[in-house]
Design a protein around this motif. Structure first.
Motif, PDB file in Angstrom:
ATOM      1  N   GLN A 108       0.650  -1.130  -0.001  1.00 20.17           N
ATOM      2  CA  GLN A 108       0.153   0.000   0.042  1.00 20.17           C
ATOM      3  C   GLN A 108       0.920   1.239   0.060  1.00 20.17           C
ATOM      4  OE1 GLN A 108      -2.596  -0.287   3.340  1.00 20.17           O
ATOM      5  NE2 GLN A 108      -4.119  -1.422   2.430  1.00 20.17           N
ATOM      6  N   ASP A 109       0.354   2.305  -0.550  1.00 15.05           N
ATOM      7  CA  ASP A 109       1.185   3.503  -0.699  1.00 15.05           C
ATOM      8  C   ASP A 109       0.889   4.058   0.751  1.00 15.05           C
ATOM      9  OD1 ASP A 109       1.579   3.375  -3.505  1.00 15.05           O
ATOM     10  OD2 ASP A 109      -0.289   4.348  -3.776  1.00 15.05           O
ATOM     11  N   PRO A 110       2.291   4.776   1.092  1.00 16.47           N
ATOM     12  CA  PRO A 110       2.070   5.568   2.504  1.00 16.47           C
ATOM     13  C   PRO A 110       1.190   6.728   2.358  1.00 16.47           C
ATOM     14  CG  PRO A 110       3.849   6.395   1.250  1.00 16.47           C
ATOM     15  CD  PRO A 110       3.256   5.114   0.292  1.00 16.47           C
ATOM     16  N   HIS A 111       0.722   7.090   3.789  1.00 12.53           N
ATOM     17  CA  HIS A 111      -0.087   8.052   4.109  1.00 12.53           C
ATOM     18  C   HIS A 111       0.802   9.107   4.806  1.00 12.53           C
ATOM     19  CE1 HIS A 111      -2.809   4.446   3.919  1.00 12.53           C
ATOM     20  NE2 HIS A 111      -3.559   5.549   3.345  1.00 12.53           N
ATOM     21  N   ILE A 112       0.198  10.451   4.657  1.00 16.92           N
ATOM     22  CA  ILE A 112       0.806  11.563   5.367  1.00 16.92           C
ATOM     23  C   ILE A 112       0.895  11.447   6.814  1.00 16.92           C
ATOM     24  CG2 ILE A 112       0.585  13.973   5.670  1.00 16.92           C
ATOM     25  CD1 ILE A 112      -0.649  14.486   3.107  1.00 16.92           C
ATOM     26  N   SER A 191       8.176   6.656  -5.907  1.00 23.39           N
ATOM     27  CA  SER A 191       6.815   5.722  -5.272  1.00 23.39           C
ATOM     28  C   SER A 191       7.500   4.247  -5.044  1.00 23.39           C
ATOM     29  CB  SER A 191       5.774   6.009  -5.974  1.00 23.39           C
ATOM     30  OG  SER A 191       4.858   4.674  -5.853  1.00 23.39           O
ATOM     31  N   GLY A 192       7.287   3.703  -4.405  1.00 23.85           N
ATOM     32  CA  GLY A 192       7.622   2.033  -4.075  1.00 23.85           C
ATOM     33  C   GLY A 192       6.658   1.399  -4.892  1.00 23.85           C
ATOM     34  N   HIS A 193       5.467   1.761  -5.008  1.00 28.14           N
ATOM     35  CA  HIS A 193       4.427   1.210  -5.873  1.00 28.14           C
ATOM     36  C   HIS A 193       5.014   1.122  -7.447  1.00 28.14           C
ATOM     37  CE1 HIS A 193       0.013   0.456  -7.225  1.00 28.14           C
ATOM     38  NE2 HIS A 193       0.563   0.664  -8.159  1.00 28.14           N
ATOM     39  N   ASP A 194       5.508   2.349  -7.900  1.00 24.05           N
ATOM     40  CA  ASP A 194       5.934   2.217  -9.389  1.00 24.05           C
ATOM     41  C   ASP A 194       7.175   1.443  -9.364  1.00 24.05           C
ATOM     42  OD1 ASP A 194       4.392   4.438 -10.052  1.00 24.05           O
ATOM     43  OD2 ASP A 194       5.522   5.980  -9.741  1.00 24.05           O
ATOM     44  N   ALA A 195       7.862   1.203  -8.357  1.00 19.86           N
ATOM     45  CA  ALA A 195       9.299   0.440  -8.075  1.00 19.86           C
ATOM     46  C   ALA A 195       8.714  -1.289  -8.405  1.00 19.86           C
ATOM     47  CB  ALA A 195       9.941   0.679  -6.767  1.00 19.86           C
ATOM     48  N   ALA A 196       7.524  -1.427  -7.472  1.00 19.41           N
ATOM     49  CA  ALA A 196       7.143  -2.687  -7.580  1.00 19.41           C
ATOM     50  C   ALA A 196       6.789  -3.068  -8.999  1.00 19.41           C
ATOM     51  CB  ALA A 196       5.942  -2.914  -6.679  1.00 19.41           C
ATOM     52  N   THR A 197       5.904  -2.023  -9.866  1.00 23.10           N
ATOM     53  CA  THR A 197       5.579  -2.506 -10.962  1.00 23.10           C
ATOM     54  C   THR A 197       6.593  -2.723 -12.053  1.00 23.10           C
ATOM     55  OG1 THR A 197       3.537  -0.989 -10.795  1.00 23.10           O
ATOM     56  CG2 THR A 197       4.318  -1.336 -13.159  1.00 23.10           C
ATOM     57  N   SER A 264      -7.373  10.840  -7.445  1.00 26.62           N
ATOM     58  CA  SER A 264      -6.895  11.432  -6.042  1.00 26.62           C
ATOM     59  C   SER A 264      -6.796  10.320  -5.060  1.00 26.62           C
ATOM     60  CB  SER A 264      -8.092  12.531  -5.779  1.00 26.62           C
ATOM     61  OG  SER A 264      -9.344  12.066  -5.650  1.00 26.62           O
ATOM     62  N   THR A 265      -7.613   9.414  -5.246  1.00 27.61           N
ATOM     63  CA  THR A 265      -7.543   8.379  -4.349  1.00 27.61           C
ATOM     64  C   THR A 265      -6.181   7.408  -4.512  1.00 27.61           C
ATOM     65  OG1 THR A 265      -9.946   8.209  -4.013  1.00 27.61           O
ATOM     66  CG2 THR A 265      -8.491   6.233  -3.137  1.00 27.61           C
ATOM     67  N   ALA A 266      -5.783   7.250  -5.559  1.00 25.49           N
ATOM     68  CA  ALA A 266      -4.651   6.670  -6.019  1.00 25.49           C
ATOM     69  C   ALA A 266      -3.387   7.397  -5.788  1.00 25.49           C
ATOM     70  CB  ALA A 266      -4.835   6.310  -7.906  1.00 25.49           C
ATOM     71  N   ASN A 267      -3.519   8.493  -5.549  1.00 28.59           N
ATOM     72  CA  ASN A 267      -2.165   9.129  -5.134  1.00 28.59           C
ATOM     73  C   ASN A 267      -1.383   9.394  -6.418  1.00 28.59           C
ATOM     74  OD1 ASN A 267      -2.975  10.286  -2.741  1.00 28.59           O
ATOM     75  ND2 ASN A 267      -2.469   8.344  -1.631  1.00 28.59           N
ATOM     76  N   GLY A 268      -1.709   9.154  -7.543  1.00 25.06           N
ATOM     77  CA  GLY A 268      -0.805   9.238  -8.731  1.00 25.06           C
ATOM     78  C   GLY A 268      -1.497   9.189  -9.982  1.00 25.06           C
ATOM     79  N   PHE A 269      -0.981   9.363 -11.110  1.00 26.97           N
ATOM     80  CA  PHE A 269      -1.385   9.500 -12.323  1.00 26.97           C
ATOM     81  C   PHE A 269      -0.546   8.596 -13.287  1.00 26.97           C
ATOM     82  CE2 PHE A 269      -2.802  11.241 -16.670  1.00 26.97           C
ATOM     83  CZ  PHE A 269      -4.123  10.460 -16.751  1.00 26.97           C
ATOM     84  N   GLN A 270      -0.060   7.311 -13.024  1.00 20.56           N
ATOM     85  CA  GLN A 270       0.837   6.635 -13.720  1.00 20.56           C
ATOM     86  C   GLN A 270       0.065   5.240 -13.944  1.00 20.56           C
ATOM     87  OE1 GLN A 270       3.646   7.501 -15.254  1.00 20.56           O
ATOM     88  NE2 GLN A 270       3.425   9.571 -14.257  1.00 20.56           N
ATOM     89  N   PRO A 271       0.019   4.673 -15.098  1.00 22.03           N
ATOM     90  CA  PRO A 271      -0.633   3.322 -15.401  1.00 22.03           C
ATOM     91  C   PRO A 271      -0.524   2.144 -14.271  1.00 22.03           C
ATOM     92  CG  PRO A 271       0.427   3.936 -17.365  1.00 22.03           C
ATOM     93  CD  PRO A 271       0.938   4.911 -16.256  1.00 22.03           C
ATOM     94  N   GLY A 272       0.820   2.319 -13.599  1.00 20.42           N
ATOM     95  CA  GLY A 272       0.801   1.373 -12.289  1.00 20.42           C
ATOM     96  C   GLY A 272       0.156   1.721 -11.095  1.00 20.42           C
ATOM     97  N   ASP A 273      -0.580   2.903 -11.061  1.00 20.75           N
ATOM     98  CA  ASP A 273      -1.180   3.254  -9.921  1.00 20.75           C
ATOM     99  C   ASP A 273      -2.392   2.580 -10.177  1.00 20.75           C
ATOM    100  OD1 ASP A 273       0.807   5.026  -8.702  1.00 20.75           O
ATOM    101  OD2 ASP A 273       0.332   6.469 -10.284  1.00 20.75           O
TER     102      ASP A 273
END
Length: 303
Positions: A108-112, A191-197, A264-273
Motif C-alpha cells: 500500500q502507498d504511504p499516508h501523510i 514511489s515504491g508502488h512504481d518500483a514494484a510495477t 485523487s484516491t490513487a495518489n498518482g497518475f501513472q498506469p501502475g497506480d
C-alpha cells in the motif's frame, strides 16, 4: 510501535542493512575516495535473492560501468533490466548473484504522517539513516535533468549522498526509492508502488520501458480543486506528441478517474497506480478547461 511492539529507527536500519548494495557507475580510485570525490558510487537494494537491484535512475545516468557490491562484500557486474525514467527508477540485474537478502516492497502507498526511514551506507562511513514523516505523496520535482512525477516527500534532513537508497516504513517494507531533488528541503523518494510495477515487469522479462500515458501532470487535491472551481484529479500540463494520449488529452484537462478508480484516491497518475501494463486499455473520465466532461479511451504504451 508496530505489531504491538516498540521499534526504533536503529532497529529498522539494522534489519534493512543486509539488503543494501553499493553501486559503482565509474572507476573510482582510493585517492579519489580519500579526497571525497567518490562521484561514481550510489546506493541500491536487493528485491530478489537472484540479483534484482532497485536504485534511482539518476544514480546510473551516464554510467561507464555497472557493478554492485553487497553488504557482506560480494561483488557482481550488472546490467539494466528495466527502467522508468519518468518516475526515476531503475532495476538492475547482478550477473550470477545468489543468496541476496531481498527487501519487501509495501503493498500500500504511504499516508501523510507515516514514519519513513531512508537507510544507506555513505561512500565513506557507517550505516546511516534519515527519518521523518511522510509530508506529501504524488508530487512532482526536478532532478535538474528531468521532471519526475509521483514522488514522496519526507519531512526530514536532506540526504544528498543517499541517492538510490530504500525508503522504508516502520515494518522495514520499501515505500520509496530515494531520489535527490536539489530544491527539496528534505528527503524525496520515487514511489515504491512504481518500483514494484517495474520489478514485476523485469521478472516477467518485459521491455526496459515502463507503461505510460504519455503525459506530464500535477495532482490537484480536493481543497485546491474547491478553491479553483475544478474537480480534483490529475491536471495535464503537457502531452507527448508521440504518446498514447496525443490528440486525446490536452493541457488543462483534469483526469478525474481511470477505469472507475479516482485519481485523487490513487495518489498518482501513472498506469501502475491502476494496475495497468503496456497494451492495456484505460477509460478516463476527463473534465476540460471549460468544465465540460467527457470519456476517452487510451491504450497504455511503453515509456
Amino acid at each position: 510501535t508496530t505489531g504491538g511492539a516498540t521499534v526504533s529507527v536503529g532497529d529498522i536500519a539494522v534489519a534493512v542493512q543486509p539488503s543494501l548494495v553499493s553501486i559503482s557507475t565509474q572507476t573510482v580510485t582510493a585517492t579519489q575516495l580519500a579526497a571525497g570525490q567518490a562521484t561514481g558510487l550510489a546506493e541500491g537494494f536487493a528485491v530478489s535473492s537472484d540479483g534484482l537491484i532497485v536504485t534511482s535512475a539518476q544514480a546510473v545516468r551516464g554510467a561507464s560501468r555497472l557493478r554492485v557490491a553487497t553488504a557482506d562484500g560480494r561483488g557482481y557486474n550488472a546490467v539494466i533490466a528495466a527502467s522508468d525514467v519518468a518516475n526515476g527508477i531503475v532495476v538492475l540485474r547482478a550477473a550470477g548473484a545468489t543468496g541476496m537478502t531481498p527487501l519487501k516492497i509495501a503493498t500500500q502507498d504511504p499516508h501523510i504522517g507515516d514514519l519513513a526511514v531512508a537507510v544507506y551506507h555513505p561512500a565513506v562511513g557507517s550505516l546511516t539513516t534519515r527519518s521523518g514523516v511522510v509530508a506529501a505523496v504524488g508530487v512532482n520535482g526536478s532532478s535538474g535533468q528531468v521532471t519526475l512525477s509521483d514522488l514522496i516527500a519526507v519531512d526530514s534532513t536532506a540526504a544528498p549522498d543517499a541517492e538510490g537508497a530504500p525508503l522504508v516504513d516502520a515494518s522495514g517494507a520499501v515505500i520509496g526509492v530515494v531520489t535527490v531533488v536539489p530544491a527539496a528541503p528534505g528527503v524525496v523518494a520515487a514511489s515504491g508502488h512504481d518500483a514494484a510495477t517495474l520489478v514485476t515487469g523485469a521478472q516477467r522479462g518485459s521491455p526496459v520501458s515502463a507503461p505510460s500515458f504519455g503525459v506530464t501532470s500535477l495532482l490537484i487535491s480536493p481543497s485546491t480543486a474547491a478553491a479553483l472551481g475544478i474537480p480534483p484529479g490529475a491536471l495535464v500540463s503537457a502531452v507527448s506528441a508521440t504518446g498514447p494520449a496525443a490528440g486525446v488529452l490536452l493541457p488543462g484537462d483534469v483526469v478525474v478517474s481511470v477505469n472507475g478508480s479516482s485519481v485523487s484516491t490513487a495518489n498518482g497518475f501513472q498506469p501502475g497506480d491502476f494496475g495497468l501494463l503496456a497494451g492495456d486499455r484505460a477509460t478516463l473520465q476527463v473534465t476540460g478547461p471549460t468544465g465540460v466532461s467527457r470519456t476517452v479511451t487510451i491504450t497504455v504504451a511503453s515509456d
